[in-house]
Motif scaffolding. Structure first.
Motif, PDB file in Angstrom:
ATOM      1  N   SER A  63       1.503  -3.133   6.121  1.00  9.86           N
ATOM      2  CA  SER A  63       2.436  -4.430   5.112  1.00  9.86           C
ATOM      3  C   SER A  63       2.541  -5.771   5.990  1.00  9.86           C
ATOM      4  O   SER A  63       1.743  -7.002   5.497  1.00  9.86           O
ATOM      5  CB  SER A  63       3.528  -4.042   4.329  1.00  9.86           C
ATOM      6  OG  SER A  63       2.666  -2.370   3.099  1.00  9.86           O
ATOM      7  N   ASP A 116      -2.934  -4.820   4.844  1.00 12.65           N
ATOM      8  CA  ASP A 116      -3.027  -4.270   3.999  1.00 12.65           C
ATOM      9  C   ASP A 116      -3.758  -5.512   2.818  1.00 12.65           C
ATOM     10  O   ASP A 116      -3.227  -6.131   2.715  1.00 12.65           O
ATOM     11  CB  ASP A 116      -2.078  -3.569   3.413  1.00 12.65           C
ATOM     12  CG  ASP A 116      -2.178  -3.626   1.856  1.00 12.65           C
ATOM     13  OD1 ASP A 116      -3.001  -3.519   1.153  1.00 12.65           O
ATOM     14  OD2 ASP A 116      -0.987  -3.016   0.858  1.00 12.65           O
ATOM     15  N   ALA A 117      -5.506  -5.369   2.687  1.00 18.32           N
ATOM     16  CA  ALA A 117      -6.435  -6.272   2.191  1.00 18.32           C
ATOM     17  C   ALA A 117      -5.708  -6.363   1.065  1.00 18.32           C
ATOM     18  O   ALA A 117      -6.353  -7.776   0.779  1.00 18.32           O
ATOM     19  CB  ALA A 117      -7.539  -5.631   2.576  1.00 18.32           C
ATOM     20  N   PRO A 118      -5.716  -5.917  -0.158  1.00 13.47           N
ATOM     21  CA  PRO A 118      -5.110  -6.693  -1.659  1.00 13.47           C
ATOM     22  C   PRO A 118      -3.382  -6.995  -1.005  1.00 13.47           C
ATOM     23  O   PRO A 118      -3.742  -7.607  -2.262  1.00 13.47           O
ATOM     24  CB  PRO A 118      -4.590  -5.250  -2.155  1.00 13.47           C
ATOM     25  CG  PRO A 118      -5.818  -3.543  -0.997  1.00 13.47           C
ATOM     26  CD  PRO A 118      -5.729  -4.279   0.044  1.00 13.47           C
ATOM     27  N   ALA A 121      -4.725 -10.692   0.194  1.00  8.70           N
ATOM     28  CA  ALA A 121      -5.594 -11.133  -1.307  1.00  8.70           C
ATOM     29  C   ALA A 121      -4.537 -11.647  -2.776  1.00  8.70           C
ATOM     30  O   ALA A 121      -4.857 -12.994  -2.516  1.00  8.70           O
ATOM     31  CB  ALA A 121      -6.640 -10.147  -1.606  1.00  8.70           C
ATOM     32  N   GLN A 122      -3.891 -11.214  -2.951  1.00  9.82           N
ATOM     33  CA  GLN A 122      -3.051 -11.287  -3.572  1.00  9.82           C
ATOM     34  C   GLN A 122      -2.116 -12.916  -2.905  1.00  9.82           C
ATOM     35  O   GLN A 122      -1.520 -13.726  -3.759  1.00  9.82           O
ATOM     36  CB  GLN A 122      -1.783  -9.935  -4.369  1.00  9.82           C
ATOM     37  CG  GLN A 122      -2.378  -8.731  -4.780  1.00  9.82           C
ATOM     38  CD  GLN A 122      -3.473  -9.609  -6.048  1.00  9.82           C
ATOM     39  OE1 GLN A 122      -2.735 -10.883  -7.053  1.00  9.82           O
ATOM     40  NE2 GLN A 122      -3.810  -9.204  -6.562  1.00  9.82           N
ATOM     41  N   PRO A 127      -9.687 -14.192  -2.024  1.00  7.06           N
ATOM     42  CA  PRO A 127     -10.421 -12.066  -2.051  1.00  7.06           C
ATOM     43  C   PRO A 127     -10.832 -11.733  -0.563  1.00  7.06           C
ATOM     44  O   PRO A 127     -11.114 -12.775   0.545  1.00  7.06           O
ATOM     45  CB  PRO A 127     -12.222 -12.498  -2.362  1.00  7.06           C
ATOM     46  CG  PRO A 127     -12.517 -13.829  -2.849  1.00  7.06           C
ATOM     47  CD  PRO A 127     -11.153 -14.531  -3.200  1.00  7.06           C
ATOM     48  N   SER A 371     -11.753  -6.679  -1.118  1.00  5.06           N
ATOM     49  CA  SER A 371     -10.509  -6.986  -1.992  1.00  5.06           C
ATOM     50  C   SER A 371     -10.466  -8.089  -2.780  1.00  5.06           C
ATOM     51  O   SER A 371     -10.386  -9.197  -2.311  1.00  5.06           O
ATOM     52  CB  SER A 371      -9.104  -7.203  -1.694  1.00  5.06           C
ATOM     53  OG  SER A 371      -8.899  -5.319  -0.538  1.00  5.06           O
ATOM     54  N   VAL A 373      -9.700 -10.710  -5.989  1.00  2.64           N
ATOM     55  CA  VAL A 373      -7.728 -11.270  -6.765  1.00  2.64           C
ATOM     56  C   VAL A 373      -8.179 -11.246  -8.109  1.00  2.64           C
ATOM     57  O   VAL A 373      -9.268 -11.805  -8.602  1.00  2.64           O
ATOM     58  CB  VAL A 373      -7.203 -12.666  -5.898  1.00  2.64           C
ATOM     59  CG1 VAL A 373      -6.863 -12.493  -4.935  1.00  2.64           C
ATOM     60  CG2 VAL A 373      -8.517 -13.809  -6.059  1.00  2.64           C
TER      61      VAL A 373
END
Ligand SMILES: Nc1ncnc2c1ncn2[C@@H]1O[C@H](COP(=O)(O)OP(=O)(O)O)[C@@H](O)[C@H]1O
Ligand SMILES: [Mg+2]
Length: 373
Positions: A63, A116-118, A121-122, A127, A371, A373
């Motif tokens: 993270s 942590d790719a997601p 992205a968030q 993406p 990932s 969004v």
């Protein structure tokens, strides 16, 4: 399509970003390159993550790296700037294990790039393409080096003659491009061994700074040949390619070869020659594969080490003419980030981008995962 390539290498010095514009006709251009340098606190934490660490540190580190990439992203773009279509992010390698290890009756290799790719992205609302090394390893490759695909696109057509592309980051890697009737082809690529990693480790251990700027301290020293020769006996240098290496092999433990009576400048001169000589030996070993004399383009932070470049030019005077990537419009710190933008573009276009000859993979595969969004 604009893709932001983001790279943080084994030096753990920061995150490089290169915004690349890909046109429909296959042309591309570097819009800009920016660096996000770690402060001392972050630098120390990254160095710690790159040593064997606990599962808690790996989990939170995953993270943490994503948050750092998000911070870098915010430093690269102002609120109203046009944003990229994708981020192609390398993440932070904390372990690279291309040699097979057997657990129970299962043979394993692996490599882990924290990110942590997601989460990224968030944070950015863009993406993210990441985890570029896994698919190549799944088909028997070393997962490295991945830059050859991009080297061919970025440098393959600059010269009429054969050329080498050398990156000097924490580790050093080389791509050999051979010309046949005007067609450029990667004929070989591998990690030559340490780039800056041993010099950086010595500087940091002795509180001399993070690195030897321009190689100034090394330039004042005398190389201790006995120790240099001992370093060059390392089993890695004798391995045939494909091969790749990392801090698992070349790290601070090797500094035990120096007793503490040896002057800093002599230690650094010796460590500089470990890199210079192993790179030069690797270049000379390519004489059977490409035509000499050839051109050599140097990139990565080590290209800014004037003493290193001076010694490399001296060693290779008969073999190649050496230029920095800067001379061809690519800042030395941008080249790897640009390469990941190119790999990201290949992913979007569903094009395989590993070079089996370089990684040892059994086939070509599409690298990366997305990932959204
Ligand atoms: N002016 C300079 N003089 C000497 N070495 C430099 C200079 N600038 C950067 N470096 C070296 O380059 C390293 C960073 O290079 P980089 O290409 O980012 O490597 P990595 O991909 O491993 O992060 C630094 O750790 C340092 O050793
Ligand atoms: Mg770096």
């Amino acid at each position: 399509m604009k893709i932001l390539g983001m790279m943080s290498g084994t030096s753990g010095d920061g995150i490089d970003g290169a915004l690349v514009d890909f046109k429909e006709d296959g042309e591309y251009s570097l819009v800009w390159h920016k660096s996000f340098d770690y402060n001392q606190e972050v630098f120390a934490r990254i160095q710690k993550l790159m040593k064997p660490c606990s599962s808690i540190e790996v989990t939170l580190g995953n993270s943490y790296i994503a948050e750092l990439y998000a911070k870098a992203f915010r430093s690269f773009f102002k609120e109203n700037d046009e944003k990229p279509d994708y981020i192609a992010a390398h993440g932070q390698t904390i372990w690279h294990q291309p040699q097979v290890v057997r657990w129970d009756d299962i043979d394993l290799t692996g490599t882990l790039q924290l990110l942590d790719a997601p989460l990224l992205a968030q944070r950015t609302n863009i993406p993210v393409i990441n985890n570029f090394r896994s698919a190549d390893m799944a088909v028997g490759g070393q997962g490295a080096p991945l830059v050859p695909y991009a080297d061919l696109i970025l440098f393959g057509n600059l010269f009429p003659e054969d050329c080498l592309v050398l990156n000097i980051g924490g580790m050093a890697n080389i791509t050999a491009i051979h010309k046949n009737n005007g067609d450029a082809k990667v004929v070989c690529a591998f990690d030559t061994g340490p780039g800056n990693v041993l010099m950086d480790a010595y500087m940091q251990k002795n509180n001399l700074g993070n690195y030897d700027k321009n190689g100034t301290i090394a330039s004042r020293g005398n190389t201790i040949n006995r120790i240099l020769e001992d370093f060059l006996k390392d089993s890695y240098f004798k391995l045939p390619f494909p091969k790749s290496t990392g801090r698992e092999h070349f790290n601070i433990n090797l500094l035990e070869k120096f007793d503490n009576k040896i002057k800093n400048e002599d230690v650094l001169s010796t460590l500089l020659d470990v890199s210079v000589n192993s790179i030069s030996d690797a270049v000379v070993s390519l004489k059977k594969i490409i035509d000499f004399p050839c051109k050599m383009i140097v990139a990565g932070g080590g290209a800014l080490n004037t003493e290193l470049i001076k010694r490399l030019k001296r060693n290779l005077a008969d073999s190649c003419s050496i230029h920095t990537s800067e001379e061809f419009g690519i800042p030395v710190m941008a080249r790897e980030a640009m390469a990941f933008a190119v790999l990201g573009y290949a992913f979007v276009e569903k094009q395989p981008s590993n070079v089996p000859l370089a990684t040892g993979a059994s086939k070509k595969v599409i690298l990366g995962q997305l990932s959204i969004v």
